[in-house]
Enzyme design. Structure first.
Site, mmCIF file in Angstrom:
data_model
loop_
_atom_site.group_PDB
_atom_site.id
_atom_site.type_symbol
_atom_site.label_atom_id
_atom_site.label_comp_id
_atom_site.label_asym_id
_atom_site.label_seq_id
_atom_site.Cartn_x
_atom_site.Cartn_y
_atom_site.Cartn_z
ATOM 1 N N PRO A 114 98.143 -59.803 43.276
ATOM 2 C CA PRO A 114 98.089 -58.643 42.372
ATOM 3 C C PRO A 114 97.287 -57.507 42.995
ATOM 4 C CG PRO A 114 96.494 -60.293 41.683
ATOM 5 C CD PRO A 114 97.232 -60.883 42.860
ATOM 6 N N GLY A 115 97.631 -56.278 42.617
ATOM 7 C CA GLY A 115 96.833 -55.136 43.066
ATOM 8 C C GLY A 115 97.680 -54.003 43.569
ATOM 9 N N ASP A 128 90.042 -49.317 41.310
ATOM 10 C CA ASP A 128 90.435 -50.688 41.667
ATOM 11 C C ASP A 128 91.469 -50.653 42.804
ATOM 12 O OD1 ASP A 128 90.606 -53.427 41.767
ATOM 13 O OD2 ASP A 128 91.678 -53.653 39.872
ATOM 14 N N HIS A 136 84.711 -48.870 42.301
ATOM 15 C CA HIS A 136 85.514 -50.107 42.354
ATOM 16 C C HIS A 136 86.680 -49.959 43.332
ATOM 17 C CE1 HIS A 136 87.262 -53.641 39.802
ATOM 18 N NE2 HIS A 136 87.701 -53.698 41.033
ATOM 19 N N HIS A 191 88.596 -51.962 46.925
ATOM 20 C CA HIS A 191 88.658 -53.118 47.821
ATOM 21 C C HIS A 191 88.993 -52.600 49.217
ATOM 22 C CE1 HIS A 191 88.692 -56.079 44.482
ATOM 23 N NE2 HIS A 191 89.278 -55.087 43.827
ATOM 24 N N HIS A 230 85.164 -58.861 35.989
ATOM 25 C CA HIS A 230 86.628 -58.817 35.921
ATOM 26 C C HIS A 230 86.977 -59.745 34.747
ATOM 27 C CE1 HIS A 230 90.793 -59.453 37.723
ATOM 28 N NE2 HIS A 230 90.679 -60.507 36.927
HETATM 29 ZN ZN ZN Z 1 89.320 -56.998 39.022
#
Ligand code: ZN
Length: 425
Positions: A325-326, A307, A62, A64, A181
């Site tokens: 967010p993140g 993530d 997971h 990005h 999610h």
């Molecule tokens: Zn997520």
């Protein structure tokens, strides 16, 4: 270098039940010999791994990588650099790119770009619905043939239960799985921080844990009734842990992951009003952190996934409602998991398992393993070396993490992929 000798390392390989000191001789990228004592000889490069741990390298299902479409945040090259610096040699990138990975040509683009960079295995997850709009299913079979390892609309939930049920059946019927999610958007609304004392004290819009818990329950129930696998992304609450425990006891094919930040950081990170603390699901309270730690220890949560979610500095400087967010995570998972070993939540073997073998097995790749004849795909780390998280040590293009300026213990020294050293720290 054709010959590399790793001396005196403590080798831990859960796949083969190895947990002892061994020397490892690598010839032309292949593990040629594993033995108690291999004498160095001329023409061979020696890596002194005394006090270090040698393990199969890690898999993160997971991340990005923002490529295509938002490469000012991260791209496949910088994402790969951060991955190998964190000890990872396989990463699965999320389809919430621009455009979304809902088409076979985009799936192939990610794989080819990853191979071109060549530092690690970059595998894409395909979108569940076209454009991640939550309505119409993608051609999952075509995406799978192109190389998608599973399906998710991550970044957003699949809100429509009928669509989620169909997706679960379809993905399962072609030997793949969906990952969700879990967030009921009608409950999370404009919430920013976990609903609790800190959000209340700071006047931050609260995001109730029910937003996650109800969706986890729905997905578990779909898994029970369809008999097909469902993977729960980034579990963060004590109630979600209980729901997953129940679903597994019912025999559902449910698996779950937890992020390094939900294992280590609480909503107290908001106390200086810094939006680097904003993440979805939000950082929770101590009780939740305890629950996910023990769930990872017992196997209710199957493994760690970071993530890793890079955002540019100017985006993280926005007001809390506008800031995306993140947070990044690829380089922090190992030290955070090692901290839990030190605190006796689980042992080193379980630590390697949750970073390496368990996630690899989930996506159907042969877990890296330290056996004679295999290509070297391993990580050598010093479990006691401390390092500072700062702009220089972070190899991602983005530096968005509340850990900036803090010291972490546990440092990757070498990462081997495809028989070659792809990172040296
Ligand atoms: Zn997520």
């Amino acid at each position: 270098m054709d010959l590399i000798l790793i001396k005196n390392g403590h080798v831990i390989d859960p796949e083969n039940n190895i947990n002892d000191k061994f020397d490892i001789l690598i010839e032309k990228g292949n593990i040629r010999r594993i033995d108690k004592n291999i004498e160095p000889f001329s023409g061979c490069e020696v890596i002194d791994a005394d006090e270090m741990i040698v393990s199969p390298s890690f898999t993160d299902i997971h991340v990005h990588l923002r490529d295509p479409g938002q490469t000012y945040k991260e791209d496949i090259r910088t994402g790969s650099m951060a991955a190998v610096a964190g000890g990872y040699t396989t990463v699965v990138c999320m389809p919430n790119t621009l455009p979304a990975l809902d088409d076979a040509s985009l799936i192939r683009y990610v794989i080819e770009k990853g191979e071109e960079v060549g530092l690690c295995r970059v595998l894409p997850a395909g979108a569940i619905t076209k454009g991640r709009r939550g309505k119409e299913l993608t051609e999952m079979a075509l995406l799978k043939d192109a190389g998608a390892v599973y399906f998710t609309d991550d970044g957003a939930p699949v809100m429509d239960s009928h669509v989620m049920r169909k997706a679960t059946e379809y993905a399962g019927s072609i030997g793949s799985f969906v990952a969700d999610h879990c967030e009921d958007l009608s409950l999370s609304e404009n919430g920013v921080a976990h609903e609790g004392e800190i959000a209340a004290a700071l006047g931050l819009p609260p995001l109730p844990p029910e937003a996650e818990d109800t969706m986890v329950a729905r997905d578990c129930i779909i898994a029970i009734h369809t008999g097909m696998p469902v993977h729960i992304c980034h579990v963060s609450t004590k109630v979600a842990v209980e729901v997953i425990t129940w679903a597994k006891a019912m025999g559902a094919e449910v698996t779950a992951e937890v992020t390094p930040h939900h294992l280590s950081l609480s909503d107290a990170e908001w106390l200086d009003f810094d939006c680097k603390a904003k993440v979805s699901p939000p950082l929770r309270e101590e009780e939740d952190i305890e629950a996910v730690r023990w769930a990872l220890s017992s196997g209710i949560i199957d493994f760690v996934a970071t993530d890793h979610a890079p955002h540019a500095h100017h985006e993280k400087m926005l007001e809390h409602h506008a800031c995306p967010p993140g947070m990044i995570g690829l380089q922090f998972a190992l030290p955070i998991v090692l901290e839990l070993v030190k605190k006796d939540y689980f042992d080193m073997k379980r630590a390697i398992e949750v970073l390496s073998t368990a996630p690899a097995r989930k996506i159907g790749i042969q877990p890296p393993s330290i056996v004679e004849g295999r290509k070297a795909e391993l990580t050598i780390f010093n479990p006691t070396e401390s390092w500072e998280v700062n702009e220089e040590s972070i190899l991602s293009k983005s530096k968005n993490t509340p850990l900036l300026g803090r010291k972490l213990i546990g440092k990757v020294k070498y990462t081997f992929y495809d028989g070659k050293i792809v990172y040296k720290g």
